[in-house]
Scaffold this active site. Structure first.
Site, short mmCIF file in Angstrom:
data_model
loop_
_atom_site.label_atom_id
_atom_site.label_comp_id
_atom_site.label_asym_id
_atom_site.label_seq_id
_atom_site.Cartn_x
_atom_site.Cartn_y
_atom_site.Cartn_z
N ASP A 174 0.84 -1.20 0.00
CA ASP A 174 0.00 0.00 0.00
C ASP A 174 0.88 1.26 0.00
O ASP A 174 1.70 1.44 0.90
CB ASP A 174 -0.86 -0.03 1.27
CG ASP A 174 -2.03 0.93 1.20
OD1 ASP A 174 -2.09 1.73 0.26
OD2 ASP A 174 -2.88 0.88 2.10
N ASP A 175 0.71 2.11 -0.99
CA ASP A 175 1.48 3.37 -1.09
C ASP A 175 2.99 3.11 -1.11
O ASP A 175 3.77 3.93 -0.63
CB ASP A 175 1.16 4.33 0.07
CG ASP A 175 -0.25 4.88 -0.01
OD1 ASP A 175 -1.01 4.51 -0.92
OD2 ASP A 175 -0.60 5.71 0.86
N CYS B 283 -6.02 4.41 -4.01
CA CYS B 283 -6.24 3.07 -3.51
C CYS B 283 -7.43 2.25 -4.04
O CYS B 283 -7.24 1.25 -4.73
CB CYS B 283 -6.36 3.20 -2.01
SG CYS B 283 -6.47 1.67 -1.19
N ARG C 12 -7.39 -1.09 -6.62
CA ARG C 12 -7.75 -2.44 -6.17
C ARG C 12 -8.87 -3.04 -7.03
O ARG C 12 -8.89 -4.23 -7.32
CB ARG C 12 -8.17 -2.40 -4.70
CG ARG C 12 -6.97 -2.29 -3.79
CD ARG C 12 -7.25 -1.63 -2.47
NE ARG C 12 -6.01 -1.01 -2.02
CZ ARG C 12 -5.14 -1.58 -1.19
NH1 ARG C 12 -5.42 -2.73 -0.63
NH2 ARG C 12 -4.01 -0.98 -0.89
N LYS D 217 -6.14 -5.49 3.90
CA LYS D 217 -6.93 -4.29 3.58
C LYS D 217 -7.76 -4.49 2.33
O LYS D 217 -7.24 -4.56 1.23
CB LYS D 217 -5.97 -3.12 3.38
CG LYS D 217 -6.63 -1.86 2.87
CD LYS D 217 -5.61 -0.74 2.72
CE LYS D 217 -6.23 0.45 2.02
NZ LYS D 217 -5.29 1.58 1.91
N HIS E 111 -10.81 -2.54 1.17
CA HIS E 111 -11.02 -1.20 0.59
C HIS E 111 -11.78 -1.19 -0.73
O HIS E 111 -11.54 -0.35 -1.60
CB HIS E 111 -9.70 -0.42 0.45
CG HIS E 111 -9.91 1.06 0.69
ND1 HIS E 111 -8.92 1.99 0.61
CD2 HIS E 111 -11.05 1.74 0.98
CE1 HIS E 111 -9.43 3.19 0.85
NE2 HIS E 111 -10.71 3.06 1.08
N SER F 241 -8.70 1.70 4.83
CA SER F 241 -7.38 2.17 5.30
C SER F 241 -7.37 2.30 6.82
O SER F 241 -8.37 2.69 7.42
CB SER F 241 -7.04 3.53 4.69
OG SER F 241 -7.00 3.43 3.30
N HIS G 168 1.19 2.17 4.08
CA HIS G 168 0.31 3.34 4.17
C HIS G 168 0.56 4.05 5.49
O HIS G 168 0.82 3.41 6.50
CB HIS G 168 -1.15 2.86 4.07
CG HIS G 168 -2.15 3.94 3.83
ND1 HIS G 168 -2.48 4.89 4.77
CD2 HIS G 168 -2.94 4.21 2.75
CE1 HIS G 168 -3.41 5.69 4.28
NE2 HIS G 168 -3.71 5.31 3.06
N ASP H 118 -0.29 -0.73 -4.77
CA ASP H 118 -1.53 -0.14 -5.31
C ASP H 118 -1.36 1.21 -5.99
O ASP H 118 -2.12 1.56 -6.88
CB ASP H 118 -2.61 -0.04 -4.22
CG ASP H 118 -2.28 0.97 -3.13
OD1 ASP H 118 -1.09 1.30 -2.95
OD2 ASP H 118 -3.21 1.43 -2.45
N ASN H 119 -0.38 1.98 -5.53
CA ASN H 119 -0.12 3.29 -6.14
C ASN H 119 1.18 3.83 -5.58
O ASN H 119 1.77 3.24 -4.67
CB ASN H 119 -1.28 4.28 -5.91
CG ASN H 119 -1.72 4.40 -4.47
OD1 ASN H 119 -2.80 3.97 -4.09
ND2 ASN H 119 -0.86 4.95 -3.63
N LYS I 155 1.94 9.61 -5.20
CA LYS I 155 0.51 9.30 -5.06
C LYS I 155 -0.39 10.44 -5.54
O LYS I 155 -0.09 11.61 -5.31
CB LYS I 155 0.21 9.00 -3.58
CG LYS I 155 -1.22 8.58 -3.30
CD LYS I 155 -1.38 8.09 -1.87
CE LYS I 155 -2.81 7.68 -1.59
NZ LYS I 155 -2.98 7.10 -0.24
#
Ligand SMILES: *[C@@H]1O[C@H](CO)[C@@H](O)[C@H](O)[C@H]1NC(C)=O
Ligand SMILES: *[C@@H]1O[C@H](CO)[C@@H](O)[C@H](O)[C@H]1NC(C)=O
Length: 517
Positions: free
Chosen positions: A47-48, A87, A91, A141, A143, A168, A247, A299-300, A320
């Site tokens: 994540d991130d 996010c 996904r 996660k 989301h 998150s 994240h 994810d990003n 991001k």
């Protein structure tokens, strides 16, 4: 099957031309689908996490021995993209093989009180695999929505089992989050006037607030148990592990806190790496390792506004929430001993391609919908060419009015619009900042991403007829793509309802504080 693999790889070393390669691949896959056990899939999703955050992608102080092992023994991608710089949309695309604009998971992200979610009529990877008898689980996660009575939870999207936080971990008052040393507060701008974050097993809240110090242990126990049970039953399996790491705000349990050289971010990344190590050990112990495709990506891009507690995009521009490379180009590793040869590929690939690839490898049927992903089996199995010629860049809030912000075609990327973002502020590059407002470019800004991956030097079209021709081609591809894009109803514009926030004690008052079990 092992014999087939070896024969195919020795033939590859003779560098046969591509038609022959395709025939061999077909033979290989036929042998495979006829073999007793279809492959297992483990999909690891950070994540991130930015392009520059892993040691195998050049970070000098990250500690990730298990990811390093996957990178050394697997295929490392240099040109792998997620489909959105934020996010939830990212996904949605990973699990459906479709741009988020089709499924309606835009603009921005889902919240605990969101009414919408990933529409139930979208087909996820888990739903593709279920008819073949796969066991399916997700840990971490989600989301992709909670909704009324948890209608958007993963157990309604093809997953047999779920353990995790459905959004998150900063979408709550940041309780129980700890770093090292413990007196350093990890707290940033968590959401305060919301229920504390719940830990959900299938559809039931088993802990609220979730205990972050013990969370990773719970996750790795769950993953170990799922793999072991499936392997014992000789049932093929699909494990999806979307981690909360890295994240913001960063946290880590006792096995990782204070153990990296990189402060709270490094500790969080190390904790993710520890879990990946446990999953790999379980695959080895159960004997599933040689029949399992392990994929890792993120994810990003990194949340640069967190400064040293956010991630790092390496040499890529911004992070991001932007459609510069740093927002969407991600580290990606594919690992499958005996089937994927170790190395590096510069072929273009995307999270969109995961569903078609898994579908092909499992011998499953593609969903009968418009897909944006392509099969990347040839890249994986014998370092072939990508079927992907383009990558489309939608901003965090896509609209029919503006359409694509940027388009990559081969080595060229054209930006039709650019915009900075608060998530990417604080870097010295002013283009990334929230103060860099929406800017239209006509002609578009064009970069050669092979010569200039950092998007520093826009190419001049003057006196460059070849580049002019490329631009014309790009415009045509954009036009065709946009004509094919039917925007699904926006799930986010269905709004929010505070009554939907997950609460372990639904009839209690006053909310949100009484949701505490
Ligand atoms: C799902 O249902 C919605 C609403 O009926 C529809 O607009 C959409 O096209 C459907 N999506 C798929 C993938 O079938
Ligand atoms: C996986 O394959 C390797 C190489 O052929 C072999 O050494 C190893 O024992 C195999 N592992 C399992 C668990 O079958």
């Amino acid at each position: 099957m092992k014999r087939v693999t070896r024969r195919v790889s020795s033939v590859i070393s003779l560098k046969l031309h591509s038609r022959m390669d395709r025939i061999l691949l077909a033979i290989f896959l036929t042998a495979w689908t006829c073999s007793a056990s279809p492959p297992n899939f483990v999909l690891l999703f950070a994540d991130d996490l930015g392009f520059g955050d892993l040691g195998s992608y050049g970070h000098p102080s990250s500690l990730t021995p298990n990811l390093d092992r996957l990178a050394a023994g697997g295929l490392r991608f240099t040109d792998f993209y997620c489909s959105s710089p934020v996010c939830s949309p990212s996904r949605a695309s990973l699990l459906t093989g479709r741009y988020q604009t089709r499924s309606g998971v835009y603009p921005g992200v889902l919240y605990p009180s969101s009414i919408g979610g990933l529409p139930l009529n979208e087909t996820t990877i888990a739903e593709v695999l279920k008819p073949l008898g796969y066991a399916t689980a997700v840990v971490g996660k989600w989301h992709l929505g909670f909704g009324s009575k948890g209608m958007y939870l993963p157990t309604n999207q093809g997953f047999d089992h779920y353990l995790g936080i459905p959004y998150s971990h900063d979408m709550g008052p940041c309780q129980n989050l700890t770093c090292f040393p413990p007196d350093i507060k990890c707290l940033g701008t968590c959401d305060v006037d919301v229920v504390t974050v719940p830990l959900i097993h299938n559809e039931v809240i088993i802990q609220q607030p979730a205990n972050f110090l013990d969370l990773e242990r719970a996750y790795s126990d769950f993953a170990t148990n799922f793999i072991t049970t499936s392997a014992t039953k000789k049932q093929p399996f699909f494990l999806y592990y979307p981690s909360h790491h890295t994240h913001f705000p960063q946290y880590a349990g006792p096995d990782a806190a204070g153990k990296s050289l990189r402060g709270p971010f490094g500790d969080a990344l190390l904790e993710l790496d520890n879990t990946i190590g446990k999953i790999m050990t379980t695959l080895e112990k159960t004997g599933a390792i040689n029949n399992t495709l392990v994929l890792f990506t993120s994810d990003n891009g990194p949340e640069l506004m967190r400064m040293s507690r956010g991630g790092n995009a390496g040499l890529l521009k911004c992070g991001k929430s932007t459609t510069y490379e740093g927002g969407m180009r991600e580290p990606a590793i594919a690992f499958w001993p005996g089937t994927i040869c170790p190395g590096v590929t510069h072929e273009m690939a995307s999270t969109l391609d995961v569903l078609p690839t898994i579908t092909r490898l499992a011998g499953a049927k593609l969903p009968k919908v418009m897909l944006d992903g392509v099969d990347m089996t040839e890249i994986l199995v014998h370092r072939g060419k990508s079927q992907r010629e383009t990558m489309m860049f939608y901003p965090a809030n896509p609209s029919e009015k503006y359409g694509l912000f940027a388009l990559r075609f081969g080595k060229y990327k054209a930006h039709f619009y650019t915009r900075g973002a608060s998530h990417s502020s604080t870097t010295p590059d002013q283009d990334c900042s929230v103060f860099a407002g929406l800017k239209a470019h006509d002609p578009p800004l064009i970069f050669d991403l092979e010569a200039d991956p950092s998007e520093h030097y826009p190419l001049s079209l003057e006196g460059q007829p070849e580049l002019q021709a490329v631009l014309e081609r790009i415009k045509k591809v954009k036009e065709q793509f946009e004509a094919s894009m039917v925007f699904g109803e926006s799930q986010m514009s269905k709004g929010t309802d505070r009554g939907l926030e997950p609460c372990c004690n639904p009839d209690c008052s006053p909310k949100p504080d009484c949701c505490h079990c």
